[in-house]
Design a protein around this motif. Structure first.
Motif, short mmCIF file in Angstrom:
data_model
loop_
_atom_site.label_atom_id
_atom_site.label_comp_id
_atom_site.label_asym_id
_atom_site.label_seq_id
_atom_site.Cartn_x
_atom_site.Cartn_y
_atom_site.Cartn_z
N VAL A 1 0.86 -1.17 0.00
CA VAL A 1 0.00 0.00 0.00
C VAL A 1 0.90 1.23 0.00
O VAL A 1 1.82 1.33 0.82
CB VAL A 1 -0.92 0.03 1.24
N VAL A 2 0.66 2.15 -0.92
CA VAL A 2 1.41 3.39 -0.97
C VAL A 2 0.42 4.54 -0.87
O VAL A 2 -0.54 4.61 -1.64
CB VAL A 2 2.23 3.52 -2.28
N GLU A 3 0.67 5.41 0.08
CA GLU A 3 -0.15 6.61 0.26
C GLU A 3 0.78 7.79 0.48
O GLU A 3 1.50 7.84 1.49
CB GLU A 3 -1.10 6.43 1.45
N ASP A 4 0.81 8.68 -0.48
CA ASP A 4 1.71 9.83 -0.44
C ASP A 4 3.16 9.36 -0.27
O ASP A 4 3.66 8.64 -1.12
CB ASP A 4 1.29 10.82 0.65
N ASP A 5 3.81 9.76 0.82
CA ASP A 5 5.21 9.41 1.04
C ASP A 5 5.40 8.27 2.05
O ASP A 5 6.44 8.16 2.69
CB ASP A 5 5.99 10.65 1.51
N THR A 6 4.37 7.44 2.18
CA THR A 6 4.42 6.30 3.10
C THR A 6 4.01 5.04 2.34
O THR A 6 3.08 5.07 1.54
CB THR A 6 3.47 6.51 4.30
N ALA A 7 4.72 3.95 2.62
CA ALA A 7 4.37 2.66 2.02
C ALA A 7 4.41 1.59 3.10
O ALA A 7 5.26 1.64 4.00
CB ALA A 7 5.34 2.31 0.90
N VAL A 8 3.49 0.65 3.01
CA VAL A 8 3.48 -0.51 3.90
C VAL A 8 3.56 -1.74 3.01
O VAL A 8 2.78 -1.90 2.07
CB VAL A 8 2.22 -0.56 4.78
N VAL A 9 4.55 -2.60 3.31
CA VAL A 9 4.80 -3.80 2.51
C VAL A 9 4.64 -5.03 3.39
O VAL A 9 5.25 -5.13 4.46
CB VAL A 9 6.24 -3.78 1.93
N HIS A 10 3.79 -5.95 2.95
CA HIS A 10 3.62 -7.25 3.61
C HIS A 10 4.21 -8.28 2.66
O HIS A 10 3.86 -8.31 1.47
CB HIS A 10 2.14 -7.57 3.81
N TYR A 11 5.11 -9.13 3.18
CA TYR A 11 5.66 -10.17 2.32
C TYR A 11 6.14 -11.37 3.13
O TYR A 11 6.24 -11.30 4.35
CB TYR A 11 6.75 -9.63 1.39
N HIS A 12 6.41 -12.46 2.41
CA HIS A 12 6.88 -13.70 3.01
C HIS A 12 8.36 -13.85 2.71
O HIS A 12 8.83 -13.47 1.65
CB HIS A 12 6.17 -14.91 2.40
N LEU A 13 9.06 -14.46 3.65
CA LEU A 13 10.48 -14.79 3.48
C LEU A 13 10.66 -16.27 3.71
O LEU A 13 10.24 -16.80 4.74
CB LEU A 13 11.34 -14.00 4.47
N PHE A 14 11.27 -16.94 2.75
CA PHE A 14 11.72 -18.32 2.91
C PHE A 14 13.24 -18.24 2.86
O PHE A 14 13.80 -17.68 1.92
CB PHE A 14 11.19 -19.19 1.75
N ILE A 15 13.91 -18.74 3.92
CA ILE A 15 15.36 -18.56 4.00
C ILE A 15 16.04 -19.80 4.58
O ILE A 15 15.50 -20.43 5.50
CB ILE A 15 15.70 -17.29 4.82
N ILE A 16 17.17 -20.13 4.02
CA ILE A 16 18.01 -21.22 4.52
C ILE A 16 19.35 -20.60 4.90
O ILE A 16 20.00 -19.95 4.06
CB ILE A 16 18.20 -22.33 3.48
N THR A 17 19.74 -20.78 6.15
CA THR A 17 21.01 -20.24 6.64
C THR A 17 21.89 -21.36 7.16
O THR A 17 21.41 -22.46 7.45
CB THR A 17 20.79 -19.20 7.76
N GLU A 18 23.16 -21.05 7.30
CA GLU A 18 24.12 -21.99 7.87
C GLU A 18 24.92 -21.24 8.93
O GLU A 18 25.42 -20.14 8.66
CB GLU A 18 25.04 -22.51 6.76
N ASP A 19 25.02 -21.83 10.13
CA ASP A 19 25.73 -21.15 11.21
C ASP A 19 27.21 -21.53 11.24
O ASP A 19 27.69 -22.26 10.37
CB ASP A 19 25.06 -21.42 12.57
N HIS A 20 27.92 -21.03 12.24
CA HIS A 20 29.37 -21.25 12.36
C HIS A 20 29.75 -22.72 12.50
O HIS A 20 30.86 -23.11 12.21
CB HIS A 20 29.92 -20.44 13.54
N ALA A 21 28.80 -23.56 12.94
CA ALA A 21 29.05 -24.99 13.11
C ALA A 21 28.56 -25.79 11.89
O ALA A 21 28.41 -27.00 11.96
CB ALA A 21 28.37 -25.50 14.38
#
Length: 157
Positions: free
Chosen positions: A100-120
């Motif tokens: 949603v964008v209204e004037d100089d403000t926007a609100v974004v809803h989204y999904h994140l799918f992420i695979i990470t690897e740690d130090h181990a």
């Protein structure tokens, strides 16, 4: 209840395909906001020191369900650097749900799918919902509020 990775990935692909079908109906402002969000992720994952400095407003507030309290720009930067040093992103996919964008403000809803690897060398797969508010500052978009949560759909726990 933990879902097997292939179910999570399948759901992410399904949602992604639905969201991509919506892209042509977006107006130029919504498209510009989504391009900003995508580039912020590219720079964050690249660990090129652009995130968060080039993307957040000086008064940004970040609060997710894994944090005990909201944090401002300085703490957001500290935690971002810590995450960069302690883990690596192996794969991620972001999928827009609503903008949603209204004037100089926007609100974004989204999904994140992420695979990470740690130090181990342990891998972690996560699915998050993100709600972010942006403001236009000197013609450029900047995050002023960041919020993430782990969806609890059909979870009896």
């Amino acid at each position: 209840m933990k879902l097997p990775c292939f179910w999570i990935f399948g759901a992410a692909v399904l949602v992604s395909n639905t969201a991509i079908a919506q892209l042509p109906s977006w107006n130029p402002e919504q498209t510009a906001v989504w391009e900003f969000v995508e580039q912020s992720w590219v720079d964050d994952v690249a660990e090129n020191d652009q995130w968060p400095a080039s993307y957040v407003h000086e008064k940004v507030v970040d609060w997710g369900d894994s944090q005990v309290a909201p944090r401002g720009r300085d703490k957001l930067t500290e935690w971002s650097r810590f995450d960069d040093e302690s883990s690596n992103v192996l794969y991620y996919e972001i999928t827009p749900a609503a903008i949603v964008v209204e004037d100089d403000t926007a609100v974004v809803h989204y999904h994140l799918f992420i695979i990470t690897e740690d130090h181990a060398d342990e891998r972690d797969t996560s699915v998050l919902g993100l709600v972010e508010t942006l403001v236009r500052q000197n013609g450029d978009w900047r995050y002023i509020s960041l919020s993430g949560f782990e969806p609890r759909l059909n979870d009896d726990d």
